[in-house]
Scaffold this motif. Structure first.
Motif, PDB file in Angstrom:
ATOM      1  N   SER A   1       0.812  -1.221   0.000  1.00 52.54           N
ATOM      2  CA  SER A   1       0.000   0.000   0.000  1.00 52.54           C
ATOM      3  C   SER A   1       0.845   1.270   0.000  1.00 52.54           C
ATOM      4  N   ASP A   2       2.149   1.130  -0.016  1.00 50.90           N
ATOM      5  CA  ASP A   2       3.020   2.305   0.008  1.00 50.90           C
ATOM      6  C   ASP A   2       4.321   1.976  -0.716  1.00 50.90           C
ATOM      7  N   HIS A   3       4.343   2.188  -2.010  1.00 51.27           N
ATOM      8  CA  HIS A   3       5.533   1.865  -2.794  1.00 51.27           C
ATOM      9  C   HIS A   3       5.681   2.862  -3.936  1.00 51.27           C
ATOM     10  N   ALA A   4       6.813   2.822  -4.605  1.00 51.17           N
ATOM     11  CA  ALA A   4       7.070   3.725  -5.724  1.00 51.17           C
ATOM     12  C   ALA A   4       6.132   3.412  -6.890  1.00 51.17           C
ATOM     13  N   GLU A   5       5.978   4.382  -7.764  1.00 50.45           N
ATOM     14  CA  GLU A   5       5.174   4.154  -8.965  1.00 50.45           C
ATOM     15  C   GLU A   5       5.893   3.171  -9.883  1.00 50.45           C
ATOM     16  N   TRP A   6       5.156   2.202 -10.409  1.00 49.02           N
ATOM     17  CA  TRP A   6       5.768   1.176 -11.243  1.00 49.02           C
ATOM     18  C   TRP A   6       5.826   1.622 -12.693  1.00 49.02           C
ATOM     19  N   PRO A   7       6.883   1.239 -13.416  1.00 47.89           N
ATOM     20  CA  PRO A   7       7.052   1.707 -14.787  1.00 47.89           C
ATOM     21  C   PRO A   7       6.025   1.095 -15.737  1.00 47.89           C
ATOM     22  N   GLU A   8       5.720   1.830 -16.798  1.00 50.54           N
ATOM     23  CA  GLU A   8       4.787   1.329 -17.804  1.00 50.54           C
ATOM     24  C   GLU A   8       5.425   0.242 -18.648  1.00 50.54           C
ATOM     25  N   TYR A   9       6.743   0.385 -18.907  1.00 53.49           N
ATOM     26  CA  TYR A   9       7.484  -0.593 -19.711  1.00 53.49           C
ATOM     27  C   TYR A   9       8.676  -1.097 -18.882  1.00 53.49           C
TER      28      TYR A   9
END
Length: 616
Positions: free
Chosen positions: A437-445
């Motif tokens: 519930s609290d993590h960095a934004e994940w990449p699209e690619y």
């Protein structure tokens, strides 16, 4: 012409052009001096070392006959990074997908190549690839390479030990090494040698395929006056990224473009440097930063060591696959593992995933999956010390690795590549575990590869699709840590394995089991009568006892008694009136004493001079 027709014709042409490669390799010891400092036996094939570079193309069939030429040990072979679609028993880890090959016996590794790019092959029997049983395996695509180049080069880097594993491993896995300090390499190697020269031509673009075939230490690569342009990692083509420094953990692979200069009057340094943060200490004489050369002019002077700021190395997390594969859907199943290094009751330091240190079962896990019938979907049948997890066909799976250790770990997944969707930076203070519930934004690619390192006291999140039924190891590729038990086993679609006739055990597989006295049916305890009964299975050593054991209490009591007796003896003798104590002390110090000094005061006038001469 319709697209379907074009695809069908392309498929037929690929079948027609596919080849079969048949190799016979016999293992054996070959005396070599890889670093120029120390000659030692290395494991070669057919009496030669280094092992050959193998090359084939996507769609080709491989028939590799491995003949165990040793007289005193088993062996295996793993084709690192290759999916082994439908041929899980050819993957190589002993007691996972095969029985080890006994002395004098042969196993045929037979499979079809479904990928392209940079791979390697190595023994998966403890200590053997560190002793030389390793080589590059390159697979060409049936399509043209997407980037232009003039010439290809294969480059391996590794660490090197002057002692073989028969000496190193028992000293590492010993109660006399309670901290689990890994053996320190004696040198690094660059294409299985040191101080190598790479002769180049001006105004050319070289496609260089690089593999870290070491057993322990990550390395930095950098060049004087040149740059790397990264185009592939672990067999996955990526969009171009230019960097001055590569950081390559053990088992990782990179393909890079290197463009040479137009001026051929000067030569340049090509450096490979150990990541010394992985070393518990740095021995005197260990060369951390090794110099090789890019040679334009063989008559010109070779440069000396070239240094730079190694903290500015390229972060592979930001690589984007050329396929533009987007982030897979949310996971159907999450595997969370906590990495810990600790001691068990025998005093040895072990490695753990979720408090379990991998302990091999009595029969290969693949055998259990094939013979357990309906029970194959029950994780229990694979044993409680194999870290076995059953995956459903087609599931999107996340592997969350929380590294509670203070060292870096490169983790490798067999049978798949994965998306690296998060890697938390190193923590110097508290352990940081993944919080959904609290993590960095994940990449699209996301970057895609099969071997990734996790930082100390931090975590990494990996995502893949369970689309390859088989038995797949997930483990740290630092060989010392695998020896300590840092592995789990993924059983992917076990009923699908049973229904695939290509997964049936080969004659060589069965022969290796029979010669080793290993059953070819049964659960982890080799029980084929009741697959849910694990009585007699192999388990890890019992933990260190809490509190005082009876033996500890006895030892403590006698230690206390001995201490009190010693203190008493010191007190008695300290208070005693020892006759002629001054003469005894003077005699021991070899000085003169005035016998008329009745009150015990010593006269050091001459003695001081004598003592001073001794001091000089």
């Amino acid at each position: 012409m319709k697209l379907t027709s074009l695809l069908f014709i392309s498929f037929i042409l690929s079948l027609v052009s596919a080849e079969t490669h048949t190799w016979y390799f016999e293992t054996g010891w070959v005396n070599k001096n890889p670093d120029g400092f120390f000659e030692k036996p290395m494991i070669g094939f057919n009496g030669t070392w280094p092992l050959p570079i193998l090359r084939a193309k996507k769609g080709d069939t491989i028939n590799l006959y491995l003949i165990n030429g040793f007289t005193d040990r088993n062996t295996t072979l793993h084709f690192h990074g290759m999916f082994q679609n439908g041929s899980s028993q050819m993957d190589g880890p002993p007691f996972v997908t095969q029985c080890p090959i006994p002395p004098g016996e042969t196993m045929l590794y037979n499979f079809t190549l479904t990928q392209h790019g940079t791979y390697w092959y190595h023994s998966h029997t403890s200590g053997q690839y560190g002793d030389g049983m390793r080589g590059i395996f390159f697979i060409d695509d049936t399509e043209p390479y997407p980037y232009d180049y003039d010439e290809e080069v294969m480059l391996s880097i590794s660490d090197n030990y002057h002692q073989n594993s028969d000496y190193l491993t028992p000293r590492f896995l010993s109660r006399f090494n309670p901290t689990g300090a890994e053996p320190i390499p004696d040198s690094s190697l660059f294409n299985e040698t040191r101080n190598a020269s790479w002769v180049v031509e001006p105004n050319k673009t070289y496609l260089v395929h690089i593999v870290n075939v070491g057993r322990f230490v990550s390395q930095y690569l950098y060049m004087e006056g040149h740059e790397f342009e990264v185009v592939e990692v672990d067999g996955v083509l990526v969009e171009k990224n230019t960097t001055d420094i590569l950081y390559i953990a053990v088992a990782q692979r990179y393909s890079v473009l290197i463009r040479t200069k137009s001026d051929a009057s000067q030569n340049y340094a090509f450096m490979n440097a150990f990541d010394d943060t992985l070393l518990d200490y740095i021995p005197n004489g260990l060369i951390l930063n090794s110099t090789n050369w890019i040679v334009y002019n063989e008559t010109a002077e070779l440069p000396g060591e070239y240094t730079t700021d190694l903290t500015q190395y390229f972060d592979d997390f930001y690589l984007r696959p050329l396929s533009n594969t987007t982030l897979y859907d949310d996971p159907d199943f999450v595997v969370t593992v906590d990495v810990v290094m600790d001691n068990l009751g025998d005093g040895v330091n072990y490695a753990f995933f979720n408090n379990v240190t991998y302990t091999a079962p009595k029969v290969p896990t693949l055998v259990t999956a094939l013979t357990a019938g309906k029970y194959a979907t029950n994780e229990l049948v694979y044993g409680t010390n194999t870290g076995s997890i059953v995956l459903q066909k087609g599931d999107v799976v996340d592997i969350v690795v929380n590294n509670q250790d203070t060292g870096k770990h490169p983790f490798h997944l067999h049978g798949h590549v994965f998306q690296v969707i998060e890697r938390h930076p190193e923590s110097d203070t508290d352990v940081i575990s993944f919080n959904s519930s609290d993590h960095a934004e994940w990449p699209e690619y996301p970057m895609i590869r099969d071997t990734v390192y996790v930082y100390p006291q931090a975590y990494v999140v990996l995502r893949f699709v369970a689309d390859n039924p088989g038995i797949w190891f997930f483990h740290c590729h630092i060989e010392w840590h695998l020896d300590q038990g840092l592995a789990i086993t993924l059983i992917e679609d076990p009923l699908g394995i049973q229904s695939n006739p290509n997964q049936a055990l080969s004659d060589d597989f069965i022969n290796s089991c029979t010669k080793n006295g290993i059953p070819v049916e049964g659960n982890a305890a080799a029980n084929s009568k009741n697959f849910l009964d694990l009585t007699g299975q192999n388990v890890q050593v019992k933990p260190l006892p809490t509190g005082f054991t009876a033996r500890g209490i006895v030892a403590l009591v006698f230690s206390c008694i001995a201490g009190f007796l010693g203190m008493g003896a010191i007190t008695v003798y300290g208070l005693a009136d020892i006759k002629d104590v001054e003469h005894r002390v003077a005699r021991d110090l070899d000085v003169d004493i005035d016998d008329d000094d009745a009150d015990g005061a010593t006269a050091f006038e001459e003695g001081s001079s004598s003592a001073g001469e001794v001091g000089k």
